[in-house]
Design a protein around this motif. Structure first.
Motif, PDB file in Angstrom:
ATOM      1  N   ARG A  83       0.843  -1.195   0.000  1.00  0.00           N
ATOM      2  CA  ARG A  83       0.000   0.000   0.000  1.00  0.00           C
ATOM      3  C   ARG A  83       0.875   1.239   0.000  1.00  0.00           C
ATOM      4  O   ARG A  83       1.986   1.229   0.514  1.00  0.00           O
ATOM      5  CB  ARG A  83      -0.870   0.029   1.251  1.00  0.00           C
ATOM      6  CG  ARG A  83      -1.938  -1.011   1.243  1.00  0.00           C
ATOM      7  CD  ARG A  83      -2.906  -0.731   2.369  1.00  0.00           C
ATOM      8  NE  ARG A  83      -3.253  -2.010   2.969  1.00  0.00           N
ATOM      9  CZ  ARG A  83      -3.682  -2.161   4.189  1.00  0.00           C
ATOM     10  NH1 ARG A  83      -3.798  -1.140   4.974  1.00  0.00           N
ATOM     11  NH2 ARG A  83      -3.993  -3.344   4.641  1.00  0.00           N
ATOM     12  N   ALA A  84       0.345   2.283  -0.553  1.00  0.00           N
ATOM     13  CA  ALA A  84       1.024   3.582  -0.581  1.00  0.00           C
ATOM     14  C   ALA A  84       2.426   3.461  -1.176  1.00  0.00           C
ATOM     15  O   ALA A  84       3.385   4.025  -0.663  1.00  0.00           O
ATOM     16  CB  ALA A  84       1.077   4.187   0.821  1.00  0.00           C
ATOM     17  N   TYR A  85       2.513   2.703  -2.259  1.00  0.00           N
ATOM     18  CA  TYR A  85       3.796   2.557  -2.937  1.00  0.00           C
ATOM     19  C   TYR A  85       4.178   3.905  -3.536  1.00  0.00           C
ATOM     20  O   TYR A  85       3.345   4.581  -4.127  1.00  0.00           O
ATOM     21  CB  TYR A  85       3.684   1.489  -4.029  1.00  0.00           C
ATOM     22  CG  TYR A  85       5.011   1.036  -4.558  1.00  0.00           C
ATOM     23  CD1 TYR A  85       5.766   0.102  -3.859  1.00  0.00           C
ATOM     24  CD2 TYR A  85       5.525   1.548  -5.734  1.00  0.00           C
ATOM     25  CE1 TYR A  85       6.989  -0.316  -4.330  1.00  0.00           C
ATOM     26  CE2 TYR A  85       6.749   1.135  -6.212  1.00  0.00           C
ATOM     27  CZ  TYR A  85       7.474   0.201  -5.506  1.00  0.00           C
ATOM     28  OH  TYR A  85       8.687  -0.202  -5.968  1.00  0.00           O
ATOM     29  N   PRO A  86       5.424   4.323  -3.376  1.00  0.00           N
ATOM     30  CA  PRO A  86       5.805   5.646  -3.893  1.00  0.00           C
ATOM     31  C   PRO A  86       5.695   5.701  -5.422  1.00  0.00           C
ATOM     32  O   PRO A  86       5.779   4.673  -6.094  1.00  0.00           O
ATOM     33  CB  PRO A  86       7.259   5.803  -3.442  1.00  0.00           C
ATOM     34  CG  PRO A  86       7.723   4.452  -3.074  1.00  0.00           C
ATOM     35  CD  PRO A  86       6.526   3.630  -2.741  1.00  0.00           C
ATOM     36  N   PRO A  87       5.533   6.892  -5.969  1.00  0.00           N
ATOM     37  CA  PRO A  87       5.412   7.015  -7.424  1.00  0.00           C
ATOM     38  C   PRO A  87       6.683   6.530  -8.129  1.00  0.00           C
ATOM     39  O   PRO A  87       7.791   6.669  -7.605  1.00  0.00           O
ATOM     40  CB  PRO A  87       5.189   8.508  -7.653  1.00  0.00           C
ATOM     41  CG  PRO A  87       5.573   9.180  -6.390  1.00  0.00           C
ATOM     42  CD  PRO A  87       5.467   8.173  -5.287  1.00  0.00           C
ATOM     43  N   LEU A  88       6.497   5.947  -9.309  1.00  0.00           N
ATOM     44  CA  LEU A  88       7.626   5.380 -10.042  1.00  0.00           C
ATOM     45  C   LEU A  88       8.383   6.408 -10.879  1.00  0.00           C
ATOM     46  O   LEU A  88       9.454   6.108 -11.391  1.00  0.00           O
ATOM     47  CB  LEU A  88       7.136   4.251 -10.956  1.00  0.00           C
ATOM     48  CG  LEU A  88       6.642   3.001 -10.236  1.00  0.00           C
ATOM     49  CD1 LEU A  88       6.091   2.004 -11.247  1.00  0.00           C
ATOM     50  CD2 LEU A  88       7.758   2.364  -9.443  1.00  0.00           C
ATOM     51  N   PRO A  90      10.194   9.305 -10.244  1.00  0.00           N
ATOM     52  CA  PRO A  90      11.573   9.663  -9.881  1.00  0.00           C
ATOM     53  C   PRO A  90      12.592   8.535 -10.089  1.00  0.00           C
ATOM     54  O   PRO A  90      13.655   8.779 -10.661  1.00  0.00           O
ATOM     55  CB  PRO A  90      11.458  10.059  -8.404  1.00  0.00           C
ATOM     56  CG  PRO A  90      10.050  10.541  -8.262  1.00  0.00           C
ATOM     57  CD  PRO A  90       9.246   9.663  -9.173  1.00  0.00           C
TER      58      PRO A  90
END
Length: 101
Positions: A83-88, A90
């Protein structure tokens, strides 16, 4: 034979289509990595294989697929969710800059 076993696993619902997809993607990624390593001389397979792509035997992708199978199965059995995986964006941008020089 591996394809027959995979089909049986799907037919008897011992594995889901999602797991089969993960295994397939790991197999493809592993084969591509083996092709890259053998093409650049950082890895050499000692004998020629009857079933190979370039200098990489097809069985090399199965080693990576085994890892993918384990990850997919453990996530299903233990109900692991991300859950709440950081955006890909960057990391992809950084990797592109590193590869591009």
């Amino acid at each position: 034979m591996a394809v027959v076993i995979q089909a049986a696993m799907l037919a008897f619902r011992l594995e889901s289509w999602e797991e089969a997809r993960v295994i397939f993607l790991f197999h493809v990624a592993g084969t591509i990595m083996e092709l890259f390593k053998t093409a650049h001389g950082s890895w050499v397979h000692p004998v020629d294989s009857l079933l190979s792509i370039g200098a990489a035997p097809l069985f090399s992708g199965f080693m990576y697929a085994a890892v993918g199978s384990y990850i997919a199965r453990v996530q299903r059995i233990f109900r692991i969710r991300v859950r709440a995986y950081p955006p890909l964006g960057p990391p992809i941008c950084a990797a592109t800059r590193l590869v591009g020089g």
